[in-house]
Write a protein that holds these residues in place. Structure first.
Motif, PDB file in Angstrom:
ATOM      1  N   LEU A 118    -146.967 -12.749  35.314  1.00 28.80           N
ATOM      2  CA  LEU A 118    -145.533 -12.661  35.058  1.00 28.80           C
ATOM      3  C   LEU A 118    -144.865 -13.989  35.399  1.00 28.80           C
ATOM      4  CD1 LEU A 118    -144.567  -9.131  36.428  1.00 28.80           C
ATOM      5  CD2 LEU A 118    -145.000  -9.810  34.075  1.00 28.80           C
ATOM      6  N   GLY A 119    -143.787 -14.309  34.689  1.00 30.28           N
ATOM      7  CA  GLY A 119    -143.102 -15.569  34.940  1.00 30.28           C
ATOM      8  C   GLY A 119    -141.732 -15.569  34.298  1.00 30.28           C
ATOM      9  N   LEU A 120    -141.211 -16.755  34.076  1.00 32.91           N
ATOM     10  CA  LEU A 120    -139.876 -16.942  33.519  1.00 32.91           C
ATOM     11  C   LEU A 120    -139.972 -17.544  32.123  1.00 32.91           C
ATOM     12  CD1 LEU A 120    -138.154 -18.479  36.668  1.00 32.91           C
ATOM     13  CD2 LEU A 120    -138.002 -16.115  35.873  1.00 32.91           C
ATOM     14  N   TRP A 121    -139.248 -16.933  31.187  1.00 30.09           N
ATOM     15  CA  TRP A 121    -139.233 -17.406  29.800  1.00 30.09           C
ATOM     16  C   TRP A 121    -137.856 -17.984  29.489  1.00 30.09           C
ATOM     17  CZ3 TRP A 121    -141.605 -19.138  25.796  1.00 30.09           C
ATOM     18  CH2 TRP A 121    -141.019 -19.095  24.524  1.00 30.09           C
ATOM     19  N   TYR A 122    -137.840 -19.252  29.093  1.00 30.86           N
ATOM     20  CA  TYR A 122    -136.605 -19.937  28.741  1.00 30.86           C
ATOM     21  C   TYR A 122    -136.622 -20.214  27.239  1.00 30.86           C
ATOM     22  CZ  TYR A 122    -135.998 -20.502  33.738  1.00 30.86           C
ATOM     23  OH  TYR A 122    -135.849 -20.262  35.077  1.00 30.86           O
ATOM     24  N   ALA A 123    -135.954 -19.332  26.505  1.00 27.77           N
ATOM     25  CA  ALA A 123    -135.952 -19.436  25.044  1.00 27.77           C
ATOM     26  C   ALA A 123    -135.119 -20.622  24.585  1.00 27.77           C
ATOM     27  CB  ALA A 123    -135.411 -18.147  24.435  1.00 27.77           C
ATOM     28  N   LYS A 124    -135.507 -21.182  23.450  1.00 23.53           N
ATOM     29  CA  LYS A 124    -134.805 -22.323  22.884  1.00 23.53           C
ATOM     30  C   LYS A 124    -133.714 -21.811  21.950  1.00 23.53           C
ATOM     31  CE  LYS A 124    -135.532 -26.618  20.294  1.00 23.53           C
ATOM     32  NZ  LYS A 124    -136.521 -27.459  19.574  1.00 23.53           N
ATOM     33  N   ASN A 125    -132.474 -21.806  22.431  1.00 25.70           N
ATOM     34  CA  ASN A 125    -131.325 -21.430  21.609  1.00 25.70           C
ATOM     35  C   ASN A 125    -130.080 -22.114  22.159  1.00 25.70           C
ATOM     36  OD1 ASN A 125    -130.211 -19.711  23.751  1.00 25.70           O
ATOM     37  ND2 ASN A 125    -131.858 -18.277  23.220  1.00 25.70           N
ATOM     38  N   ASN A 126    -128.968 -21.887  21.499  1.00 29.30           N
ATOM     39  CA  ASN A 126    -127.723 -22.570  21.855  1.00 29.30           C
ATOM     40  C   ASN A 126    -126.784 -21.703  22.691  1.00 29.30           C
ATOM     41  OD1 ASN A 126    -128.443 -24.923  20.409  1.00 29.30           O
ATOM     42  ND2 ASN A 126    -127.735 -23.998  18.483  1.00 29.30           N
ATOM     43  N   ASP A 127    -127.255 -20.581  23.172  1.00 31.25           N
ATOM     44  CA  ASP A 127    -126.420 -19.696  23.973  1.00 31.25           C
ATOM     45  C   ASP A 127    -126.423 -20.170  25.424  1.00 31.25           C
ATOM     46  OD1 ASP A 127    -124.941 -17.705  25.056  1.00 31.25           O
ATOM     47  OD2 ASP A 127    -126.394 -16.102  24.738  1.00 31.25           O
ATOM     48  N   PHE A 128    -125.304 -20.752  25.861  1.00 31.58           N
ATOM     49  CA  PHE A 128    -125.184 -21.254  27.229  1.00 31.58           C
ATOM     50  C   PHE A 128    -124.050 -20.558  27.979  1.00 31.58           C
ATOM     51  CE2 PHE A 128    -127.766 -24.677  25.598  1.00 31.58           C
ATOM     52  CZ  PHE A 128    -128.561 -25.014  26.677  1.00 31.58           C
ATOM     53  N   SER A 129    -123.777 -19.306  27.631  1.00 26.12           N
ATOM     54  CA  SER A 129    -122.743 -18.559  28.347  1.00 26.12           C
ATOM     55  C   SER A 129    -123.267 -18.161  29.730  1.00 26.12           C
ATOM     56  CB  SER A 129    -122.337 -17.326  27.552  1.00 26.12           C
ATOM     57  OG  SER A 129    -123.469 -16.515  27.282  1.00 26.12           O
ATOM     58  N   LEU A 130    -122.478 -18.423  30.757  1.00 24.70           N
ATOM     59  CA  LEU A 130    -122.863 -18.136  32.135  1.00 24.70           C
ATOM     60  C   LEU A 130    -122.420 -16.719  32.502  1.00 24.70           C
ATOM     61  CD1 LEU A 130    -124.031 -19.058  34.849  1.00 24.70           C
ATOM     62  CD2 LEU A 130    -121.785 -20.031  35.398  1.00 24.70           C
ATOM     63  N   VAL A 131    -123.363 -15.900  32.931  1.00 19.17           N
ATOM     64  CA  VAL A 131    -123.093 -14.517  33.323  1.00 19.17           C
ATOM     65  C   VAL A 131    -123.750 -14.265  34.681  1.00 19.17           C
ATOM     66  CG1 VAL A 131    -123.291 -12.082  32.697  1.00 19.17           C
ATOM     67  CG2 VAL A 131    -123.051 -13.806  30.900  1.00 19.17           C
ATOM     68  N   ALA A 132    -123.064 -13.562  35.570  1.00 16.80           N
ATOM     69  CA  ALA A 132    -123.573 -13.294  36.915  1.00 16.80           C
ATOM     70  C   ALA A 132    -123.598 -11.794  37.179  1.00 16.80           C
ATOM     71  CB  ALA A 132    -122.718 -13.997  37.966  1.00 16.80           C
ATOM     72  N   TYR A 133    -124.575 -11.383  37.995  1.00 17.98           N
ATOM     73  CA  TYR A 133    -124.714  -9.992  38.414  1.00 17.98           C
ATOM     74  C   TYR A 133    -124.856  -9.952  39.929  1.00 17.98           C
ATOM     75  CZ  TYR A 133    -125.757  -9.179  33.468  1.00 17.98           C
ATOM     76  OH  TYR A 133    -125.698  -9.132  32.100  1.00 17.98           O
ATOM     77  N   THR A 134    -124.237  -8.974  40.545  1.00 14.47           N
ATOM     78  CA  THR A 134    -124.297  -8.860  42.001  1.00 14.47           C
ATOM     79  C   THR A 134    -124.465  -7.403  42.417  1.00 14.47           C
ATOM     80  OG1 THR A 134    -123.072  -9.262  44.062  1.00 14.47           O
ATOM     81  CG2 THR A 134    -121.781  -8.733  42.119  1.00 14.47           C
TER      82      THR A 134
END
Length: 239
Positions: A118-134
């Protein structure tokens, strides 16, 4: 030098669609180091009824081995946010670890054995909207009844930051615990906003999601009270 494939235990797989980061080789080396290759696997990193505390009546274990295992796991959280909570929980007992604590640590190793890739997937796209969850539990620590804050931040669908930390004070309600977690998450969001300014990207409005109804109503009340206060001050100045 060629394309980056491996850096300080972090494996980097670059494709036309994005970048995948994981530490499967590091996990195998870690399992071999602590003689866990022949152990069975676990489906989750920690039990929901763990009841870990420092006043356990079980026998003490070697603290140097325990600290070495915790240190190895802490480095692994670079690409494995799924073990963040369990590792942070077990790291609280490094001064005097007991068999119950060691059992919880070994369960994390067993979970990693079953899910090493398991790991982290960083897709190549232009979506750079910052969203946070707490989020936060309530009085999760059995000894001092302090809560634990958790949060994560996404750029589009890419996970870029995550946190898990025990709060420094005792909350008297779930709303207070959630408020403390939200303030910590807000601080991380502000830091990311300042960092992205260096790249010419501005996030003036960043949504932050929580699951506590009281906090949401309190936030709406605070906004209404602030609006009323500003209006009253404006009327006084006008008069």
């Amino acid at each position: 030098m060629g394309e980056l494939n491996f850096f300080l235990g972090l494996q980097v797989k670059q494709t036309a669609d994005g970048i995948f980061l994981n530490q499967s080789k590091y996990i195998q080396d870690m399992l071999k180091r602590f003689d866990m290759l022949s152990s069975s696997s676990a489906k989750t990193p920690i039990s929901t009824s763990h009841n870990l505390n420092s006043e356990s009546e079980s026998e003490p274990v070697d603290q140097y081995t325990y600290r070495a295992m915790i240190g190895s796991l802490m480095y692994l959280t670079t690409s494995r946010p799924d073990i963040m909570f369990s590792v942070c929980l077990c790291s609280r007992y490094q001064s005097a670890p007991k068999e119950s604590h060691m059992k919880a640590v070994k369960r994390i190793f067993k979970y990693l054995k079953g899910q090493p890739k398991l790991g982290l997937w960083y897709a190549k796209n232009n979506d750079f909207s910052l969203v946070a969850y707490t989020d936060s539990d309530y009085g999760g620590c059995y000894l001092d009844k302090k809560s634990t804050s958790g949060g994560c931040q996404f750029l589009g669908n890419r996970l870029v930051s995550w946190q898990c930390k025990k709060q420094t004070c005792v909350s008297t309600s779930t709303a207070e615990a959630e408020y403390i977690a939200a303030s910590s998450c807000c601080g991380q969001v502000l830091w990311i906003q300042n960092q992205m300014l260096d790249y010419g990207i501005t996030f003036l409005e960043t949504p932050m999601y929580a699951d506590n109804t009281t906090d949401l109503f309190t936030k709406a009340f605070d906004e209404a009270r602030f609006f009323f206060l500003i209006t009253a001050i404006g009327m006084m100045n006008f008069g």
